[in-house]
Design a protein around this motif. Structure first.
Motif, mmCIF file in Angstrom:
data_model
loop_
_atom_site.group_PDB
_atom_site.id
_atom_site.type_symbol
_atom_site.label_atom_id
_atom_site.label_comp_id
_atom_site.label_asym_id
_atom_site.label_seq_id
_atom_site.Cartn_x
_atom_site.Cartn_y
_atom_site.Cartn_z
ATOM 1 N N VAL A 119 63.234 125.258 -63.270
ATOM 2 C CA VAL A 119 63.022 126.637 -63.704
ATOM 3 C C VAL A 119 62.004 127.263 -62.755
ATOM 4 O O VAL A 119 60.925 126.705 -62.541
ATOM 5 C CB VAL A 119 62.500 126.711 -65.153
ATOM 6 C CG1 VAL A 119 62.084 128.143 -65.509
ATOM 7 C CG2 VAL A 119 63.568 126.213 -66.117
ATOM 8 N N VAL A 120 62.360 128.410 -62.176
ATOM 9 C CA VAL A 120 61.488 129.102 -61.228
ATOM 10 C C VAL A 120 60.830 130.281 -61.936
ATOM 11 O O VAL A 120 61.517 131.143 -62.490
ATOM 12 C CB VAL A 120 62.277 129.598 -59.998
ATOM 13 C CG1 VAL A 120 61.328 130.273 -59.003
ATOM 14 C CG2 VAL A 120 63.028 128.451 -59.330
ATOM 15 N N LEU A 121 59.506 130.327 -61.913
ATOM 16 C CA LEU A 121 58.747 131.424 -62.504
ATOM 17 C C LEU A 121 58.220 132.321 -61.392
ATOM 18 O O LEU A 121 57.644 131.826 -60.416
ATOM 19 C CB LEU A 121 57.573 130.889 -63.331
ATOM 20 C CG LEU A 121 57.918 129.926 -64.466
ATOM 21 C CD1 LEU A 121 56.640 129.471 -65.165
ATOM 22 C CD2 LEU A 121 58.873 130.567 -65.467
ATOM 23 N N LYS A 179 73.848 131.314 -53.282
ATOM 24 C CA LYS A 179 74.602 130.097 -52.937
ATOM 25 C C LYS A 179 74.219 128.929 -53.838
ATOM 26 O O LYS A 179 75.085 128.159 -54.282
ATOM 27 C CB LYS A 179 74.366 129.724 -51.472
ATOM 28 C CG LYS A 179 75.063 128.434 -51.054
ATOM 29 C CD LYS A 179 74.886 128.133 -49.579
ATOM 30 C CE LYS A 179 75.588 126.826 -49.213
ATOM 31 N NZ LYS A 179 75.487 126.513 -47.771
ATOM 32 N N PHE A 180 72.935 128.787 -54.117
ATOM 33 C CA PHE A 180 72.468 127.651 -54.915
ATOM 34 C C PHE A 180 72.216 128.033 -56.371
ATOM 35 O O PHE A 180 71.615 127.257 -57.121
ATOM 36 C CB PHE A 180 71.215 127.054 -54.278
ATOM 37 C CG PHE A 180 71.460 126.472 -52.910
ATOM 38 C CD1 PHE A 180 72.103 125.257 -52.767
ATOM 39 C CD2 PHE A 180 71.091 127.164 -51.767
ATOM 40 C CE1 PHE A 180 72.363 124.719 -51.518
ATOM 41 C CE2 PHE A 180 71.336 126.641 -50.502
ATOM 42 C CZ PHE A 180 71.978 125.417 -50.375
ATOM 43 N N ASP A 181 72.686 129.216 -56.750
ATOM 44 C CA ASP A 181 72.609 129.683 -58.137
ATOM 45 C C ASP A 181 71.179 129.581 -58.683
ATOM 46 O O ASP A 181 70.949 129.047 -59.770
ATOM 47 C CB ASP A 181 73.580 128.872 -59.006
ATOM 48 C CG ASP A 181 73.807 129.519 -60.371
ATOM 49 O OD1 ASP A 181 73.664 130.755 -60.470
ATOM 50 O OD2 ASP A 181 74.113 128.794 -61.332
ATOM 51 N N ILE A 182 70.255 130.114 -57.911
ATOM 52 C CA ILE A 182 68.850 130.114 -58.320
ATOM 53 C C ILE A 182 68.555 131.447 -59.003
ATOM 54 O O ILE A 182 68.657 132.510 -58.387
ATOM 55 C CB ILE A 182 67.925 129.923 -57.103
ATOM 56 C CG1 ILE A 182 68.266 128.622 -56.377
ATOM 57 C CG2 ILE A 182 66.456 129.933 -57.538
ATOM 58 C CD1 ILE A 182 67.577 128.465 -55.036
ATOM 59 N N ASN A 183 68.205 131.383 -60.270
ATOM 60 C CA ASN A 183 67.951 132.594 -61.063
ATOM 61 C C ASN A 183 66.551 132.521 -61.662
ATOM 62 O O ASN A 183 66.366 132.035 -62.786
ATOM 63 C CB ASN A 183 69.005 132.724 -62.172
ATOM 64 C CG ASN A 183 70.407 132.836 -61.610
ATOM 65 O OD1 ASN A 183 70.750 133.823 -60.984
ATOM 66 N ND2 ASN A 183 71.222 131.800 -61.821
ATOM 67 N N PRO A 184 65.551 133.000 -60.926
ATOM 68 C CA PRO A 184 64.172 132.898 -61.418
ATOM 69 C C PRO A 184 63.936 133.707 -62.691
ATOM 70 O O PRO A 184 64.649 134.668 -62.989
ATOM 71 C CB PRO A 184 63.345 133.474 -60.253
ATOM 72 C CG PRO A 184 64.244 133.386 -59.052
ATOM 73 C CD PRO A 184 65.625 133.587 -59.584
ATOM 74 N N CYS A 185 62.920 133.311 -63.427
ATOM 75 C CA CYS A 185 62.426 134.103 -64.553
ATOM 76 C C CYS A 185 61.414 135.094 -63.978
ATOM 77 O O CYS A 185 60.292 134.714 -63.633
ATOM 78 C CB CYS A 185 61.754 133.206 -65.583
ATOM 79 S SG CYS A 185 62.822 131.955 -66.304
ATOM 80 N N PHE A 186 61.832 136.344 -63.832
ATOM 81 C CA PHE A 186 60.986 137.352 -63.198
ATOM 82 C C PHE A 186 59.956 137.920 -64.164
ATOM 83 O O PHE A 186 60.059 137.773 -65.389
ATOM 84 C CB PHE A 186 61.851 138.481 -62.631
ATOM 85 C CG PHE A 186 62.722 138.062 -61.480
ATOM 86 C CD1 PHE A 186 62.161 137.606 -60.299
ATOM 87 C CD2 PHE A 186 64.113 138.119 -61.572
ATOM 88 C CE1 PHE A 186 62.955 137.213 -59.222
ATOM 89 C CE2 PHE A 186 64.914 137.736 -60.516
ATOM 90 C CZ PHE A 186 64.338 137.278 -59.336
ATOM 91 N N ASN A 187 58.951 138.584 -63.588
ATOM 92 C CA ASN A 187 57.889 139.239 -64.362
ATOM 93 C C ASN A 187 57.158 138.265 -65.280
ATOM 94 O O ASN A 187 56.765 138.611 -66.397
ATOM 95 C CB ASN A 187 58.460 140.410 -65.176
ATOM 96 C CG ASN A 187 59.105 141.461 -64.291
ATOM 97 O OD1 ASN A 187 58.521 141.893 -63.301
ATOM 98 N ND2 ASN A 187 60.332 141.848 -64.635
ATOM 99 N N GLN A 188 56.994 137.044 -64.793
ATOM 100 C CA GLN A 188 56.270 136.019 -65.532
ATOM 101 C C GLN A 188 55.060 135.583 -64.705
ATOM 102 O O GLN A 188 55.189 134.802 -63.758
ATOM 103 C CB GLN A 188 57.163 134.815 -65.835
ATOM 104 C CG GLN A 188 58.291 135.101 -66.801
ATOM 105 C CD GLN A 188 57.779 135.371 -68.209
ATOM 106 O OE1 GLN A 188 56.863 134.710 -68.685
ATOM 107 N NE2 GLN A 188 58.368 136.355 -68.865
ATOM 108 N N SER A 189 53.890 136.092 -65.033
ATOM 109 C CA SER A 189 52.662 135.738 -64.317
ATOM 110 C C SER A 189 52.039 134.501 -64.952
ATOM 111 O O SER A 189 51.699 134.501 -66.143
ATOM 112 C CB SER A 189 51.667 136.894 -64.365
ATOM 113 O OG SER A 189 52.173 138.020 -63.680
ATOM 114 N N VAL A 190 51.904 133.459 -64.178
ATOM 115 C CA VAL A 190 51.301 132.225 -64.684
ATOM 116 C C VAL A 190 49.792 132.415 -64.781
ATOM 117 O O VAL A 190 49.126 132.733 -63.792
ATOM 118 C CB VAL A 190 51.626 131.037 -63.760
ATOM 119 C CG1 VAL A 190 50.888 129.783 -64.227
ATOM 120 C CG2 VAL A 190 53.133 130.780 -63.743
ATOM 121 N N VAL A 191 49.258 132.238 -65.975
ATOM 122 C CA VAL A 191 47.815 132.392 -66.184
ATOM 123 C C VAL A 191 47.109 131.039 -66.268
ATOM 124 O O VAL A 191 45.905 130.950 -66.036
ATOM 125 C CB VAL A 191 47.520 133.223 -67.456
ATOM 126 C CG1 VAL A 191 47.972 134.651 -67.266
ATOM 127 C CG2 VAL A 191 48.187 132.610 -68.691
#
Length: 427
Positions: free
Chosen positions: A58-60, A117-129
Motif C-alpha cells: 500500500v502506497v501512502l 503498467k504495474f497497477d500502482i494506485n496510491p492512497c492520495f492526500n494521506q499525510s503520515v504523522v
C-alpha cells in the motif's frame, strides 16, 4: 480476529483524552503487505518490484498525485540532468522516441505510464504523522491525516520509507530577510524566467538548479546574480561525444577514481577554461571522490557558464545581510535587487514522523549506514531513495528491498506450512 481487538484496544489505550473525544473520524486499516510512504519515483519503483514478486503493498502519498515534487515543485524548463538510461526505473525503459535528456513533462508521462503498467494506485492526500513499531504486536502502526483532518491508522508487517532526500525545501535564515521588501521564493515555487522579465534577481545557491535558474532568467531578459558561497565543480554535460556521467561510469570500470577525476578535470579545463577566473573555484577533492564521500553533486553545465563569461550573469560571494531591496555581500559591496530566488536545496523529513532512531539519523534524516548498506533496518524497516545517487540509486534500493522481502516471506511461509502439517507428517 483476536489481534484486531488487541490493536483496537491498544489504540484506545495510547490516545490522550482529547484524541478519544475526536474518534468519530478515526479508523484502522490492517494491511497484509508492507506500506510504502511516498509515491515519488522511489516509492513507485519499490511497489513495482514487489508487485512482480507477488507481494502486495500500500502506497501512502501526502499530495494528490504521484511524483509531486516533479509535478508541483519544479520549474518548466527542467530536464533530466543525466541520460535517460541512467534514470529509468526497474522493469521498464523509457520510450525509444524520448530524447537523451527527457523534459520534465516527458518524465512525468513516463512515471504515470509506469504506475499504470504495474497497477500502482496510491492512497492520495494521506499525510503520515507518525510511524512506530509495536513490539507487542510485532507490527508497524502508521498514522495518517487526510484533507478533512480525518485520522487513519494502518497496521502492517513492514514499512518502506520512500519520502526521499528532497521532502522539504531548505530555506536559510539570512539576516535582514524581513526587511528586504521584494519577493523571496524557494526554487520549489519558481516556474519560469518570464515571471521576472526586466528584474534584477539574486539567486542563492550554485548547484544544478541555481545555475539553470540563472540561465532561464537570463533567457527571459532578467538580470541574474549568482551567489557562490562554496567551492563547486562545474563539468561539461558531455565529453568526447558522450555524456560526462556515462563516460565516468565506463572509465571507473578500468581506472581508480583519482585517475578518472584527473581526466575529468583536464578535459573540463580544456572545454570550459579556468572557472576560478569567474568566481567558481574548484574544491581540492575531485568531483567523483567528493560525490562519493559527501554526496555533493558536480554541476553539469548546460550553457550557464557561457552567460557568466559574457557578463550576462554576475557572480557574487556570500551574503552578509539583506537590506530594503538590496543585498550586502561579505566583500563589503552592496547591490540592488528586485527579487531573491533560493536555490538552496531540500532535506529529508523522516525525523518528524518516524519514531525510530537506529536506522535514520535524527540530524539529517538520512540512513546512518553509508551506501550501499543503508536500505535495510530492523523489524521490517526499509529505505529507498536515500543514496545520494539519484534515480539509479533508488532503483538499486528497490530491487534489493523486493528481493529481501520475498526471501523473508518465503522463509515464513515454509515455517508456517511446516507447523500446519499433521504431526505424523512432521515426524
Amino acid at each position: 480476529m483476536d489481534y484486531l481487538r488487541e490493536i483496537e484496544g491498544k489504540r484506545l489505550h495510547d490516545r490522550n483524552p482529547n484524541e478519544k473525544m475526536m474518534m468519530k473520524s478515526s479508523r484502522c486499516v490492517c494491511v497484509s503487505g508492507p506500506i510504502i510512504v511516498g509515491a515519488g519515483p522511489s516509492g513507485l519503483a519499490a511497489a513495482a518490484c514487489l508487485k512482480v514478486k507477488g507481494v502486495r503493498s500500500v502506497v501512502l502519498e501526502r499530495s494528490h498525485c504521484i511524483a509531486s515534487l516533479w509535478q508541483l515543485k519544479t520549474y518548466d524548463r527542467l530536464r533530466l540532468h543525466l541520460p535517460k538510461q541512467f534514470c529509468e526505473l526497474p522493469l521498464m525503459p523509457f520510450p525509444e522516441g524520448f530524447p537523451t535528456y527527457p523534459t520534465k513533462q516527458q518524465f512525468i508521462q513516463y512515471l504515470e505510464a509506469y504506475a499504470r503498467k504495474f497497477d500502482i494506485n496510491p492512497c492520495f492526500n494521506q499525510s503520515v504523522v507518525s510511524a512506530e513499531y509495536d513490539q507487542v504486536l510485532g507490527l508497524w502502526r502508521v498514522r495518517t491525516v487526510g484533507l478533512k483532518k480525518e485520522e487513519t491508522e494502518f497496521v502492517c508487517p513492514g514499512l518502506i520509507v520512500a519520502t526521499g532526500e528532497n521532502a522539504e525545501p531548505v530555506v536559510p535564515d539570512i539576516e535582514g530577510m524581513k526587511d528586504f521588501g521584494g519577493d523571496i521564493l524557494h526554487t520549489s515555487l519558481y516556474k519560469k524566467g518570464g515571471d521576472f522579465g526586466g528584474k534584477r534577481v539574486l539567486v542563492v545557491g550554485c548547484g544544478n538548479s541555481g545555475m539553470e535558474v540563472c540561465l532561464d532568467l537570463c533567457n527571459h531578459n532578467a538580470s541574474p546574480t549568482l551567489v557562490v558561497r562554496d567551492t563547486v565543480h562545474v563539468l561539461p554535460r558531455e565529453m568526447l561525444g558522450k555524456s560526462t556521467f556515462g563516460l565516468s561510469m565506463w572509465l571507473l570500470k578500468w581506472l581508480p577514481m583519482r585517475l578518472v577525476d584527473g581526466f575529468l578535470l583536464i578535459v573540463s579545463r580544456l572545454l570550459l577554461g579556468d572557472t576560478a577566473r569567474y568566481g567558481l573555484h574548484r574544491p581540492q577533492m575531485g568531483p567523483l571522490q567528493l560525490k562519493n564521500l559527501s554526496g555533493k553533486t558536480p554541476v553539469l553545465d548546460v550553457g550557464t557558464l557561457a552567460k557568466i563569461k559574457a557578463g550576462d550573469i554576475k557572480v557574487s560571494p556570500g551574503i552578509q545581510r539583506l537590506r530594503p531591496l538590496s543585498a550586502e555581500f561579505v566583500n563589503g559591496k552592496t547591490e540592488k535587487f528586485d527579487a531573491i530566488i533560493l536555490a538552496t536545496g531540500y532535506k529529508s523529513n523522516v525525523p518528524s514522523w518516524l519514531k525510530e532512531k537506529e536506522m535514520f539519523s535524527v540530524k539529517d534524516g538520512l540512513p546512518k549506514r553509508p551506501f550501499p548498506n543503508g536500505w535495510k533496518g530492523e523489524s521490517g524497516l526499509y529505505a529507498v531513495g536515500f543514496t545520494k545517487r539519484g534515480l539509479l540509486g533508488a532503483s538499486m534500493d528497490a530491487k534489493r528491498i523486493a528481493d529481501d522481502i520475498e526471501m523473508c516471506w518465503k522463509a515464513e511461509s515454509k515455517h508456517f506450512s511446516y507447523f500446519a502439517r499433521p504431526s505424523s507428517l512432521q515426524s
